[in-house]
Design a protein around this motif. Structure first.
Motif, PDB file in Angstrom:
ATOM      1  N   THR A 155       0.453  -1.242   0.542  1.00  0.00           N
ATOM      2  CA  THR A 155      -0.372   0.099   0.331  1.00  0.00           C
ATOM      3  C   THR A 155       0.734   0.910  -0.357  1.00  0.00           C
ATOM      4  O   THR A 155       0.486   2.119  -0.160  1.00  0.00           O
ATOM      5  CB  THR A 155      -0.953  -0.201   1.274  1.00  0.00           C
TER       6      THR A 155
ATOM      7  N   ASN B 100      -0.936  -3.046  -7.484  1.00  0.00           N
ATOM      8  CA  ASN B 100      -0.500  -3.487  -6.236  1.00  0.00           C
ATOM      9  C   ASN B 100      -1.202  -2.990  -4.835  1.00  0.00           C
ATOM     10  O   ASN B 100      -2.514  -2.400  -6.004  1.00  0.00           O
ATOM     11  CB  ASN B 100       0.837  -2.670  -5.185  1.00  0.00           C
ATOM     12  N   GLU B 101      -1.413  -2.428  -4.485  1.00  0.00           N
ATOM     13  CA  GLU B 101      -2.252  -1.578  -3.586  1.00  0.00           C
ATOM     14  C   GLU B 101      -2.160  -0.279  -3.463  1.00  0.00           C
ATOM     15  O   GLU B 101      -2.650   0.702  -1.813  1.00  0.00           O
ATOM     16  CB  GLU B 101      -3.179  -1.843  -2.670  1.00  0.00           C
ATOM     17  N   LEU B 102      -0.739   0.404  -3.915  1.00  0.00           N
ATOM     18  CA  LEU B 102      -0.098   1.426  -3.749  1.00  0.00           C
ATOM     19  C   LEU B 102      -0.540   2.611  -3.238  1.00  0.00           C
ATOM     20  O   LEU B 102      -1.449   2.972  -4.493  1.00  0.00           O
ATOM     21  CB  LEU B 102       1.067   1.682  -4.993  1.00  0.00           C
TER      22      LEU B 102
ATOM     23  N   ASN C 293      -2.382   0.736  -9.356  1.00  0.00           N
ATOM     24  CA  ASN C 293      -2.658   0.677  -8.166  1.00  0.00           C
ATOM     25  C   ASN C 293      -3.421   2.001  -7.727  1.00  0.00           C
ATOM     26  O   ASN C 293      -4.564   1.558  -8.793  1.00  0.00           O
ATOM     27  CB  ASN C 293      -1.046   1.204  -7.685  1.00  0.00           C
TER      28      ASN C 293
ATOM     29  N   ASN D 197      -4.571   4.384 -12.659  1.00  0.00           N
ATOM     30  CA  ASN D 197      -4.756   4.658 -11.250  1.00  0.00           C
ATOM     31  C   ASN D 197      -5.516   5.276 -11.148  1.00  0.00           C
ATOM     32  O   ASN D 197      -6.655   5.411 -11.863  1.00  0.00           O
ATOM     33  CB  ASN D 197      -3.522   5.417 -11.170  1.00  0.00           C
TER      34      ASN D 197
END
Length: 321
Positions: free
Chosen positions: A87, A108-110, A132, A156
């Motif tokens: 994250t 990812n979960e950034l 992300n 994003n």
């Protein structure tokens, strides 16, 4: 662990690992942990692999990387962390990677990240942060990545590009921002991109954009990608595109695919077939001509009125005699 060992290469793909094993050969140069269940990277777990050049950690469950976990990997060239659960990404996670040329954090979960003054990453050429949940890019977030050439931020949730967002990226050549939610951008967002060759802003929420956004980009040639936005086709937008074409170092690579979204009567009409500015000019000319004719008519009426008054005055004088 059920890993395959070949000279310099360790293949641990799909080996059902929950952590990085401790019995890896110190001569390993290529290490692949793709498709396992590793949940974190702890400090010291990789310290023995000082000759490692390629590290694949894709498709695990990594949610946390301790600071300095990669510090011993001074020869590492590529680090792949795609399809994990991170994250946050901060420069401290990647300290010591002075030879890293590719860092991939796709899918990812950034939500947040910063590489501000990341001196250990000044050799980095490719940074992938696409797919992300990044909603905001802080101004100067990449300042320090002086050799970065390819930056992936596509798909994003970015809505606005601040002034100096990409400050310090003097070597950047390709910038991918497509598939976000960008509706506005500062005039100075791309101001320091001296080497940029292609800018992808397609598939965002742009309804209009100012020529000033691109005017400040000092580069030899920049190809813009602007299609699949909900453009509001008016004379201002057409004038912006016209100015872009008048500047030899700027071009719109996908102009033939740009269509209008508004007004409704122009929806899905190719921008290239719309002549809004000509219509506006004709309207202005008609209004101007109408005003001029009305003014001339008023002058003639006033002149005729004065002439009639003068004639009546003379007629009265004749009768008096």
């Amino acid at each position: 662990c059920s890993c395959q060992y070949v000279t310099g290469t360790v293949d641990c793909r799909g080996a059902h690992l929950s952590q990085i094993p401790a019995n890896l050969s110190v001569t390993t140069e290529y290490l692949d942990f793709t498709n396992n269940s590793i949940s974190n990277v702890s400090r010291g777990a990789l310290d023995a692999l000082q000759g490692l050049q390629y590290l694949m950690l894709d498709r695990n469950d990594i949610a946390y990387i301790e600071w300095d976990s990669f510090r011993a990997l001074t020869r590492l060239s590529e680090l792949h962390l795609d399809h994990n659960s991170l994250t946050d990404a901060r420069k401290e996670m990647f300290s010591g990677l002075g030879r890293l040329s590719l860092l991939s954090l796709s899918s990812n979960e950034l939500e947040t990240f910063t590489f501000l003054y990341a001196k250990d990453l000044d050799y980095l050429k490719i940074l992938k942060l696409d797919r992300n949940k990044i909603a905001r890019i802080p101004a100067g977030a990449f300042n320090g990545l002086i050799n970065l050439r390819y930056l992936h931020l596509e798909f994003n949730q970015v809505t606005y590009l601040e002034a100096w967002t990409f400050a310090g990226l003097w070597s950047l050549e390709l910038l991918y921002l497509n598939g976000n939610r960008i509706s506005h951008t500062s005039y100075q967002a791309f101001a320091e991109l001296q080497s940029i060759r292609a800018l992808y802003l397609d598939a965002n929420n742009l309804e209009n954009i100012s020529f000033e956004v691109f005017k400040n980009v000092k580069t030899v040639h920049l190809a813009l990608h602007l299609s699949h936005n909900p453009w509001h086709c008016d004379c201002d937008l057409q004038r912006t595109f016209s100015k872009i074409y008048q500047v030899t170092r700027l071009s719109i690579a996908d102009y033939s695919n740009i269509t209008c979204h508004n007004p409704t009567e122009l929806r899905d009409v190719p921008m290239g077939s719309v002549r809004l500015c000509i219509a506006e000019l004709v309207t202005i000319l008609i209004i101007t001509a109408t005003v001029i004719l009305a003014t001339i008519a008023a002058i003639f009426r006033a002149a005729n009125s004065r002439k009639r008054k003068l004639m009546r005055t003379r007629h009265c004088h004749v009768r008096d005699y």
